[in-house]
Write an enzyme that holds these catalytic residues in place. Structure first.
Site, short mmCIF file in Angstrom:
data_model
loop_
_atom_site.label_atom_id
_atom_site.label_comp_id
_atom_site.label_asym_id
_atom_site.label_seq_id
_atom_site.Cartn_x
_atom_site.Cartn_y
_atom_site.Cartn_z
N SER A 228 0.84 -1.20 0.00
CA SER A 228 0.00 0.00 0.00
C SER A 228 0.87 1.24 0.00
CB SER A 228 -0.89 0.02 1.25
OG SER A 228 -0.11 0.29 2.41
N ASP A 229 0.36 2.33 -0.59
CA ASP A 229 0.95 3.62 -0.28
C ASP A 229 0.70 3.83 1.21
OD1 ASP A 229 2.15 6.08 -0.39
OD2 ASP A 229 1.02 6.76 -2.14
N TRP A 230 1.54 4.62 1.84
CA TRP A 230 1.49 4.74 3.30
C TRP A 230 0.16 5.34 3.76
CZ3 TRP A 230 5.19 2.21 1.60
CH2 TRP A 230 6.25 1.76 2.38
N GLY A 231 -0.65 4.50 4.41
CA GLY A 231 -1.95 4.93 4.90
C GLY A 231 -3.07 4.76 3.90
N ALA A 232 -2.84 3.98 2.82
CA ALA A 232 -3.85 3.86 1.77
C ALA A 232 -4.91 2.80 2.03
CB ALA A 232 -3.16 3.56 0.43
#
Length: 749
Positions: A228-232
């Site tokens: 994931s993109d960070w926090g996605a």
């Protein structure tokens, strides 16, 4: 180590634990099974490893590493080998810092010049973007370090990036936004792909089964894992089921608990978890096998590499009266705070702490005689307001110089990850300075530092214009070498510079309304749009000048007619007709001459960069395949070539086509649509059973069928009339029409 056997030894809780981070940058370890933790860090144009407090916005300090040119600059090199060498250097630095995966490259399309993160992306063109991404991945992974191709997919703005629903039709998605990733995935196999924050057609990318499983894995045969993109991540169980293996960063075990609970409740299968763990372990073990001990790298050598790369990224946009290169003996006024305070990279997660930093002013002094170089600040970089005292000082200095070299550009507060630009203008104190200086000295060269296009009302006020983009820590020395002709500029734009923002095709649909953005311009992104509209641009895609001249000749095709399953070889000769060594970027475009679907006026399908000594000539060869001529057909859900003539165009830019040949391409797949009462008569006009009906109808109007398609009003009406309308005008044709529909559909089976 047998991975499947290892998985059998794990508890459900242990399996789930591998699917989220240990902290901000590391995966979890399972010590009892000797499964190690690996580290991943930000990229993509340098290593951003944080030794202390971690963040994803480039706020906290990171270890020193080489800051190479950003992707916006790098793409202007059009040099696949150069990009591969950058990738190798990144891999070496990752090995030295015990980093297993670097997060990059970024392959998102530059849909709008307003996107705040455009400096981190390559191009508006998917072919150029995918070729460069592929080579950077190959370079890095040759060093036993993984990459993370990002942000997948259709992540083309920063505004509401974590919630925006990107609405893209299937053909546009395939031809533009997915195509930018496709070749890199298929031919380079990045260890990981990073999913984007946004929704895509109603579903978050982090839990989009069609995107991550059906397309990425089933169609493209991606072998790595999705991070994931960070926090996605939105719904952890849905994300895992849809093909997202690793959630980053750590969330204190919340996601792991959701996975375990979903398996207990049988809303998530343990087989899906096992698949994810297998993909994760495969990469973790590959990283472990490729880890090198006691690795160091030569910081000076990498700085010099950064310089040689930057030298091929700087674009000479304008050179009236050959104002460049500068002469060491002429007096120049270097004006602009950016000449000393370099803007060399973008803001946000890719913010690098460089091993050293050159500035253009100091590097100019190393080439020219000090007494021939004057300096004035010109403006205050920290504000937009005009400082009359600085302006007057700069004007006075300009009167004492043979030429003015004015350094201007966008401050970091104008463009960064996290927000989009609201306009394409420069700070008023910089833009107005151009005209002020032109009033006292006509010999002005403007040097730009910016991550993406700007409007240039001043373009006609200057004789020389150099686009520096963001060229990394060695950009200052590279710029000095370009200005003084120590190096011949060889870069070309990887995106169009519009005359003004309102001309951009996405202008009315960017950044969207509330949480939705419609890509209503479809496939007409960048030069595809400007060419179709026959619109003037400031500088076209592929444009860039040199201190020498090149001539093209002898364009040859290996055949004048091929099937779409065949390969076509295209050769062309290019010659340096000037007095100095130079590199030229040969661009090949393809145009479908007659098409039943909307097609661009040209599409980039090949490019090569070639170095030539004065008088030297070389032959360049390209190989084109089915995809070079195809469009994505949504009915057959595949790439399709329409039989007919295609033009092979060789250009110095998208607007400077110098050679052209035509080839006939025959489709091996015949698309037969089912005929219904709503089928237009013109679509089946060639069928022998149709002509008698047309004759009958035309007689009603007092006309013959000979005029059909030749301007007769009734004939034109008939061409687009549905079959059902014939019965409306002549009820006696009802049975004939029904029988005709059955006959044609039977033949098409």
């Amino acid at each position: 180590m047998d991975i499947k056997d290892l998985i059998k030894k794990m508890t459900v809780e242990e399996k789930a634990s591998l699917c989220s981070g240990l902290n901000f940058w590391n995966t979890k370890a399972i010590e009892r099974l000797n499964i190690p933790s690996i580290m991943m860090t930000d990229g993509p144009h340098g290593l951003r490893k944080q030794a202390g407090s971690a963040d994803h916005l480039g706020i906290n300090e990171s270890v020193k590493s080489t800051c190479f040119p950003t992707a916006s600059a790098l793409a202007c090199s059009w040099n696949k080998d150069l990009v591969k060498n950058l990738g190798i250097a990144l891999g070496e630095e990752c090995q030295a810092e015990d980093v297993s995966i670097i997060l990059g490259p970024g392959a998102n399309i530059k849909r709008s010049p307003l996107c705040g993160r455009n400096f981190e992306y390559y191009s508006e063109d998917p072919y150029l973007s995918s070729q460069l991404s592929k080579n950077q991945i190959i370079g890095t992974q040759s060093q036993g370090v993984g990459t993370s191709l990002k942000h997948f997919a259709a992540n083309n703005q920063e505004c509401r990036r974590m919630t925006i629903d990107t609405l893209v039709d299937e053909r546009t998605l395939r031809e533009i936004y997915l195509a930018s990733f496709e070749t890199a995935v298929k031919e380079a196999q990045p260890w990981t792909v990073m999913c984007a924050y946004n929704k895509l057609n109603g579903e978050f990318c982090s839990q989009n089964n069609r995107l991550l499983n059906e397309i990425l894995r089933d169609e493209w045969n991606f072998e790595g894992f999705v991070v994931s993109d960070w926090g996605a991540v939105v719904d952890r169980d849905k994300a895992l089921s849809a093909g997202l293996e690793l959630q980053m960063p750590a969330d204190n075990g919340k996601g792991d608990s959701i996975i375990v609970e979903a398996i207990k409740n049988e809303t998530l299968s343990e087989e899906a978890l096992d698949r994810s763990v297998e993909r994760l372990l495969n990469i973790i073990l590959i990283a472990l096998e490729n880890k090198k001990e006691n690795v160091t790298y030569d910081k000076e050598e990498h700085h010099n590499l950064a310089k040689s790369i930057a030298e091929e990224c700087i674009v000479l946009l304008k050179n009236e009266e050959n104002i460049l290169p500068l002469n060491k003996n002429e007096k120049i006024a270097v004006i602009g705070e950016l000449s000393k305070k370099a803007r060399y990279q973008g803001g946000g997660s890719s913010h690098i702490s460089p091993t050293r930093l050159d500035n253009a002013y100091d590097e100019i002094l190393k080439i020219a005689k000090e007494e021939n170089v004057l300096y004035s600040r010109g403006y205050d970089l920290s504000i937009d307001d005009i400082n009359e005292e600085l302006v007057n000082e700069a004007k006075e200095l300009a009167t004492k110089a043979d030429k003015v070299v004015l350094f201007i550009g966008l401050p970091e507060r104008y463009e960064s990850e996290g927000f989009d630009r609201e306009h394409l203008r420069m700070p008023i104190n910089q833009e107005s300075l151009v005209k002020e200086l032109q009033s006292v000295n006509e010999n002005i060269v403007v040097v730009l530092s910016n991550g993406s296009p700007i409007e240039m009302d001043f373009v006609n006020e200057v004789k020389g214009l150099v686009e520096g983009y963001l060229t990394g820590q060695a950009g200052g020395s590279a710029m000095a070498n370009i200005l003084y002709g120590e190096v011949n500029p060889s870069a070309k734009l990887a995106e169009t510079f519009p005359v003004k923002l309102a001309h951009n095709p996405s202008h009315l649909n960017f950044p969207g309304e509330i949480d939705k953005v419609g890509y209503k311009e479809g496939i007409f992104v960048g030069y595809r749009y400007y060419d179709k509209k026959e619109m003037d641009v400031l500088f076209p895609f592929g444009h860039g000048l040199s201190y020498t001249n090149f001539e093209y000749s002898d364009l040859k095709l290996s055949s004048k007619e091929i099937n779409d399953t065949d390969k076509l070889t295209v050769t062309v000769k290019v010659k340096n007709t000037g007095d100095v060594y130079g590199k030229e970027i040969v661009q090949l475009y393809v145009f479908d001459v007659v098409s039943n679907v909307q097609r661009p006026m040209k599409e980039l399908k090949g490019f090569e960069k070639v170095g030539l000594n004065p008088g030297e000539e070389k032959e360049i060869s390209f190989e084109l395949d089915k995809r070079s001529f195809a469009y994505y057909n949504v009915d057959i859900k595949d790439w399709h070539v329409e039989s007919g003539a295609f033009e092979i165009l060789i250009g110095k830019s998208s607007r400077d086509i110098v050679l052209k040949e035509t080839i006939k391409v025959n489709s091996t797949i015949e698309i037969k649509k089912a005929v219904t009462k709503n089928t237009a008569i013109g679509d089946i006009i060639d069928h022998p059973a149709v002509k008698p009906m047309i004759d009958a109808m035309m007689k009603m109007f007092g006309e013959g069928s000979d005029g059909l398609g030749e301007g007769d009003m009734f004939a034109q009406m008939m061409k687009y009339m549905p079959l059902r309308a014939l019965a409306t005008f002549n009820p006696m044709l009802e049975d004939t029409i029904n029988n005709l529909i059955k006959e044609i559909n039977s033949e098409n089976k």
